[in-house]
Design a protein around this motif. Structure first.
Motif, PDB file in Angstrom:
ATOM      1  N   PRO A 201      44.438  -9.520  17.308  1.00 22.15           N
ATOM      2  CA  PRO A 201      43.224  -9.612  16.493  1.00 22.15           C
ATOM      3  C   PRO A 201      43.254  -8.665  15.294  1.00 22.15           C
ATOM      4  N   GLU A 202      43.988  -7.564  15.383  1.00 21.39           N
ATOM      5  CA  GLU A 202      44.119  -6.639  14.270  1.00 21.39           C
ATOM      6  C   GLU A 202      45.590  -6.330  14.067  1.00 21.39           C
ATOM      7  N   PRO A 203      45.982  -5.867  12.864  1.00 17.85           N
ATOM      8  CA  PRO A 203      47.409  -5.636  12.574  1.00 17.85           C
ATOM      9  C   PRO A 203      48.035  -4.618  13.518  1.00 17.85           C
ATOM     10  N   VAL A 204      49.293  -4.864  13.852  1.00 19.69           N
ATOM     11  CA  VAL A 204      50.056  -3.949  14.707  1.00 19.69           C
ATOM     12  C   VAL A 204      50.794  -2.978  13.803  1.00 19.69           C
TER      13      VAL A 204
ATOM     14  N   MET B 130      46.328 -14.780   4.198  1.00 25.20           N
ATOM     15  CA  MET B 130      47.703 -15.024   3.786  1.00 25.20           C
ATOM     16  C   MET B 130      47.783 -16.318   3.002  1.00 25.20           C
ATOM     17  N   THR B 131      48.777 -16.384   2.162  1.00 27.21           N
ATOM     18  CA  THR B 131      48.958 -17.575   1.357  1.00 27.21           C
ATOM     19  C   THR B 131      49.652 -18.662   2.177  1.00 27.21           C
ATOM     20  N   ASN B 132      49.300 -19.889   1.935  1.00 30.03           N
ATOM     21  CA  ASN B 132      49.896 -21.011   2.647  1.00 30.03           C
ATOM     22  C   ASN B 132      50.872 -21.767   1.762  1.00 30.03           C
ATOM     23  N   SER B 133      51.502 -21.074   0.841  1.00 27.44           N
ATOM     24  CA  SER B 133      52.456 -21.679  -0.065  1.00 27.44           C
ATOM     25  C   SER B 133      53.710 -22.126   0.681  1.00 27.44           C
ATOM     26  N   VAL B 134      54.343 -23.156   0.170  1.00 28.45           N
ATOM     27  CA  VAL B 134      55.596 -23.640   0.745  1.00 28.45           C
ATOM     28  C   VAL B 134      56.691 -22.591   0.604  1.00 28.45           C
ATOM     29  N   LEU B 135      56.610 -21.753  -0.422  1.00 28.47           N
ATOM     30  CA  LEU B 135      57.628 -20.743  -0.672  1.00 28.47           C
ATOM     31  C   LEU B 135      57.299 -19.386  -0.058  1.00 28.47           C
ATOM     32  N   ALA B 136      56.249 -19.286   0.720  1.00 23.44           N
ATOM     33  CA  ALA B 136      55.904 -18.026   1.371  1.00 23.44           C
ATOM     34  C   ALA B 136      56.924 -17.729   2.471  1.00 23.44           C
ATOM     35  N   PHE B 137      57.089 -16.445   2.789  1.00 24.07           N
ATOM     36  CA  PHE B 137      58.060 -16.048   3.800  1.00 24.07           C
ATOM     37  C   PHE B 137      57.407 -15.577   5.087  1.00 24.07           C
ATOM     38  N   ARG B 138      56.171 -15.139   5.028  1.00 20.75           N
ATOM     39  CA  ARG B 138      55.530 -14.537   6.188  1.00 20.75           C
ATOM     40  C   ARG B 138      54.920 -15.586   7.106  1.00 20.75           C
ATOM     41  N   GLN B 139      54.610 -15.147   8.294  1.00 22.24           N
ATOM     42  CA  GLN B 139      53.969 -16.016   9.289  1.00 22.24           C
ATOM     43  C   GLN B 139      52.586 -16.411   8.790  1.00 22.24           C
TER      44      GLN B 139
ATOM     45  N   GLN C 116      56.570 -10.459  13.650  1.00 26.06           N
ATOM     46  CA  GLN C 116      55.494 -11.087  12.890  1.00 26.06           C
ATOM     47  C   GLN C 116      54.719 -12.100  13.728  1.00 26.06           C
ATOM     48  N   THR C 117      55.397 -12.784  14.633  1.00 27.98           N
ATOM     49  CA  THR C 117      54.710 -13.738  15.499  1.00 27.98           C
ATOM     50  C   THR C 117      53.779 -13.017  16.453  1.00 27.98           C
ATOM     51  N   ARG C 118      54.261 -11.951  17.054  1.00 23.60           N
ATOM     52  CA  ARG C 118      53.411 -11.185  17.965  1.00 23.60           C
ATOM     53  C   ARG C 118      52.260 -10.515  17.224  1.00 23.60           C
ATOM     54  N   ALA C 119      52.517 -10.057  16.009  1.00 23.74           N
ATOM     55  CA  ALA C 119      51.448  -9.440  15.220  1.00 23.74           C
ATOM     56  C   ALA C 119      50.393 -10.470  14.837  1.00 23.74           C
TER      57      ALA C 119
ATOM     58  N   VAL D 223      68.684  -9.465  12.896  1.00 20.98           N
ATOM     59  CA  VAL D 223      67.623  -8.978  12.015  1.00 20.98           C
ATOM     60  C   VAL D 223      66.516 -10.026  11.901  1.00 20.98           C
ATOM     61  N   ALA D 224      66.895 -11.283  11.708  1.00 20.39           N
ATOM     62  CA  ALA D 224      65.895 -12.354  11.593  1.00 20.39           C
ATOM     63  C   ALA D 224      65.090 -12.471  12.876  1.00 20.39           C
ATOM     64  N   GLU D 225      65.759 -12.387  14.026  1.00 17.27           N
ATOM     65  CA  GLU D 225      65.058 -12.477  15.308  1.00 17.27           C
ATOM     66  C   GLU D 225      64.045 -11.353  15.451  1.00 17.27           C
ATOM     67  N   HIS D 226      64.424 -10.159  15.029  1.00 19.22           N
ATOM     68  CA  HIS D 226      63.511  -9.016  15.117  1.00 19.22           C
ATOM     69  C   HIS D 226      62.251  -9.266  14.291  1.00 19.22           C
ATOM     70  N   PHE D 227      62.426  -9.701  13.046  1.00 24.43           N
ATOM     71  CA  PHE D 227      61.273  -9.909  12.171  1.00 24.43           C
ATOM     72  C   PHE D 227      60.425 -11.099  12.607  1.00 24.43           C
TER      73      PHE D 227
END
Length: 127
Positions: A122-125, A1-10, A115-118, A107-111
Motif C-alpha cells: 500500500p505504501e512504497p518500500v 505512474m505513466t501508462n506509456s508503451v515506452l515506460a519501464f516501471r511496473q 518492483q512487483t512486490r513494491a 539483475v533484471a530478475e532482482h528489479f
C-alpha cells in the motif's frame, strides 16, 4: 505512474492482480536464474575452448543448445508474467533481452521482483 508503451516501471495494478501473478513471478525467477547460469557456463566454456588448449568441442555445443531452449522458455515465462502484470512494451523487450547478456538476467530478475512486490504494497518500500 505513466501508462506509456515506452515506460519501464511496473504500472499500477491492483494488489489482487499481483497476488494472482505470484506463481508466474516464481516461474519467471526460476527461469531467469537457470538461463543466467547456463549463459555464464557457455561463456566459461568458450573462454576455456579458445583461451587454452583444452578440447571443449562437444561440451560447448551442448551448452549453447541448452541455452537456446532454456532462453525460449525464459521468454515465454517473461511474456506470461508481463501479460498478467500489464507491462509496457519497452519493459517486455528489456527483460527478455536480459537473457542474452551474461549476468543481466540476474539483475533484471532482482528489479522485476522488487518492483512487483513494491507495487503490491500500500505504501512504497524503502531500499
Amino acid at each position: 505512474m505513466t501508462n506509456s508503451v515506452l515506460a519501464f516501471r511496473q504500472p499500477d495494478v491492483p494488489a489482487k492482480t499481483i497476488d494472482a501473478a505470484s506463481a508466474a513471478l516464481l516461474r519467471y525467477r526460476i527461469m531467469a536464474f537457470v538461463t543466467g547460469v547456463v549463459l555464464l557456463s557457455g561463456c566459461v566454456t568458450l573462454i576455456l575452448k579458445y583461451g587454452t588448449s583444452l578440447d571443449m568441442e562437444p561440451l560447448t555445443g551442448y551448452v549453447w543448445v541448452a541455452h537456446g531452449w532454456l532462453y525460449l522458455i525464459y521468454v515465454i515465462m517473461t511474456a506470461i508474467l508481463g501479460f498478467k502484470l500489464r507491462w509496457p512494451l519497452a519493459r517486455y523487450a528489456l527483460v527478455m533481452l536480459a537473457g542474452t547478456i551474461p549476468t543481466a538476467s540476474f539483475v533484471a530478475e532482482h528489479f522485476v521482483t522488487r518492483q512487483t512486490r513494491a507495487a503490491a504494497q500500500p505504501e512504497p518500500v524503502r531500499d
